[in-house]
Design a protein around this motif. Structure first.
Motif, PDB file in Angstrom:
ATOM      1  N   SER A 236      -5.530 -20.178  17.781  1.00  0.00           N
ATOM      2  CA  SER A 236      -5.622 -21.486  18.429  1.00  0.00           C
ATOM      3  C   SER A 236      -4.601 -21.606  19.560  1.00  0.00           C
TER       4      SER A 236
ATOM      5  N   GLN B 244      -8.166 -24.800  14.098  1.00  0.00           N
ATOM      6  CA  GLN B 244      -9.516 -24.641  13.566  1.00  0.00           C
ATOM      7  C   GLN B 244      -9.655 -25.446  12.260  1.00  0.00           C
ATOM      8  N   SER B 245      -8.704 -25.236  11.357  1.00  0.00           N
ATOM      9  CA  SER B 245      -8.793 -25.830  10.015  1.00  0.00           C
ATOM     10  C   SER B 245      -8.398 -27.310   9.987  1.00  0.00           C
TER      11      SER B 245
ATOM     12  N   THR C   6      -3.232 -26.726   9.206  1.00  0.00           N
ATOM     13  CA  THR C   6      -2.073 -25.843   9.368  1.00  0.00           C
ATOM     14  C   THR C   6      -0.795 -26.674   9.383  1.00  0.00           C
TER      15      THR C   6
HETATM   16  C1  BG6 Z   1      -3.998 -18.205  10.353  1.00  0.00           C
HETATM   17  C2  BG6 Z   1      -5.415 -17.663  10.478  1.00  0.00           C
HETATM   18  O1  BG6 Z   1      -3.660 -18.391   9.004  1.00  0.00           O
HETATM   19  O2  BG6 Z   1      -3.866 -19.440  11.024  1.00  0.00           O
HETATM   20  C3  BG6 Z   1      -5.714 -17.478  11.965  1.00  0.00           C
HETATM   21  O3  BG6 Z   1      -5.511 -16.423   9.795  1.00  0.00           O
HETATM   22  C4  BG6 Z   1      -5.531 -18.791  12.701  1.00  0.00           C
HETATM   23  O4  BG6 Z   1      -7.037 -17.010  12.159  1.00  0.00           O
HETATM   24  C5  BG6 Z   1      -4.169 -19.429  12.418  1.00  0.00           C
HETATM   25  O5  BG6 Z   1      -5.695 -18.589  14.061  1.00  0.00           O
HETATM   26  C6  BG6 Z   1      -4.145 -20.878  12.885  1.00  0.00           C
HETATM   27  O6  BG6 Z   1      -5.066 -21.620  12.129  1.00  0.00           O
HETATM   28  P1  BG6 Z   1      -5.649 -23.010  12.625  1.00  0.00           P
HETATM   29  O7  BG6 Z   1      -6.593 -23.425  11.528  1.00  0.00           O
HETATM   30  O8  BG6 Z   1      -4.500 -23.955  12.759  1.00  0.00           O
HETATM   31  O9  BG6 Z   1      -6.346 -22.774  13.921  1.00  0.00           O
END
Ligand code: BG6
Length: 376
Positions: free
Chosen positions: A64, A109-110, A113
């Motif tokens: 990201s 994405q999630s 984080t």
């Molecule tokens: C990591 C993932 O844990 O977190 C990666 O393995 C990702 O693929 C990164 O880019 C950031 O995650 P997010 O959900 O905040 O985009």
């Protein structure tokens, strides 16, 4: 758990879902007829506040953050707003002096984080408004943001992020164009041209996926190498970064992404027949800046060939010079400088995927990694 739809792994399925993810992310937000981007109801920050903005802070982790690096070029080129990019895990230590005239864009994405969530909360505490770009509806980061722009990429199961990344770059481009419109930095004609280019992306991505066979052959040939160097200039540098990250994540091979112009100040020393170089050497023939950068990349490749380097190059369709210089060339459909990174990511994702398959690894669940790091 979603189905793999006949693909051997979620990662490959998600790579091939990118044309649809881009279409679903772009189409509902543009009007070709009026040549404008329509996201005010999602941004939820007044035009007056957006006009008063002094700078943008982009904060994110992992892939990201690489989308954020690409966004930096988009905001500065299109909306003429200074943009900075931070590792979410470093944001609190940098103690950036931000306030109401700084917009914080968090990309995740999630949406869960922990570092990114903490960074958004800190930005709010300092009086900065935030826009979240996320793939998960009602995620914590989305629910706590002032504005939310969802990537409509569909569930991303594979730990290595692919379709969410390209959709994030498309959303950043939409937001930069919208900001340029609100700040009257873009003429109606230019805005319409950019929207036409955005609309053409899903089909160009479909065409780029036809390089899968070539990427598989290259992976069969190179999967025993232990180190790789990925090089790119300007908006292509984030692609080099994420190409290297994909290879690290799924194939456990050491790889480094580096600004191509910077490589001569050190990494050039380690380039020889044992360190394959992946050079992003596409060129937007309608852009003078792009042509200048392209010439520099071509002269770099000439120099590295004198060091017996093995070069895998990404080039624009029809480019004969790069094909003569590089050991292997993967062609990308013509696209404007700021949007070509979305297409360039596809062969790098496929290469990393096929290297992991050639090594017999668990592609979707690489060791020591999780899809979202929810603890700081
Ligand atoms: C990591 C993932 O844990 O977190 C990666 O393995 C990702 O693929 C990164 O880019 C950031 O995650 P997010 O959900 O905040 O985009």
């Amino acid at each position: 758990m979603p189905d793999k739809n006949g693909f051997p792994h979620f990662m490959l399925k998600e790579i091939f879902e990118q044309p649809k993810a881009l279409k679903d992310t772009i189409a509902p937000r543009i009007s070709l007829q009026n040549g404008d981007v329509r996201i005010d109801s999602e941004v939820r920050i007044s035009a007056q506040e957006l006009r008063a903005l002094r700078r943008i802070n982009i904060v994110a982790s992992g892939t990201s953050r690489h989308a954020g690096l690409a966004g930096q070029y988009m905001f500065q080129d299109l909306a003429h707003v200074f943009a900075d990019v931070d590792y979410a895990s470093e944001f609190e230590y940098r103690n950036a002096p931000i306030g109401p005239e700084e917009l914080t864009i968090v990309i995740t994405q999630s949406g869960e984080t922990a570092d990114t969530m903490a960074a958004q909360r800190l930005a709010h505490k300092k009086g900065s408004r935030s826009i979240a770009i996320t793939n998960v509806v009602n995620s914590t980061v989305a629910n706590e943001a002032d504005g939310v722009l969802y990537t409509h990429a569909g569930p991303e199961i594979s730990i290595a992020s692919t379709k969410a990344f390209t959709a994030q770059m498309a959303v950043l481009f939409l937001l930069a164009t919208y900001l340029a419109q609100v700040r009257e930095q873009l003429s109606r004609d230019s805005s319409r041209r950019w929207i036409e280019e955005l609309t053409a992306l899903p089909e160009k991505t479909e065409a780029t996926l036809r390089c899968a066979g070539t990427c598989r052959e290259l992976a069969d040939r190179y999967h025993r190498f232990g180190d790789f160097l990925f090089l790119g200039r300007a908006a292509h540098y984030p692609v080099a970064m994420d190409g290297a990250l994909k290879l690290k994540e799924v194939s456990y091979v050491h790889a480094e992404g580096y600004p191509a112009g910077e490589a001569v100040h050190g990494p050039k020393a380690i380039i020889d027949e044992d360190l394959p170089v992946v050079m992003i050497a596409t060129c937007d023939a309608t852009d003078q800046g792009s042509k200048v950068r392209y010439e520099k990349s071509v002269s770099d490749m000439r120099a590295y060939k004198k060091q017996n380097a093995r070069i895998i190059a990404l080039a624009s369709e029809g480019d004969k010079d790069v094909a003569q210089l590089a050991d292997h060339t993967i062609f990308i459909p013509q696209a404007p400088e700021l949007l070509a990174p979305i297409l360039e990511m596809v062969p790098l994702q496929l290469f990393a995927y096929y290297v992991a398959v050639a090594k017999g690894l668990d592609v979707d669940r690489p060791r020591n990694l999780v899809k979202a790091v929810t603890q700081e």
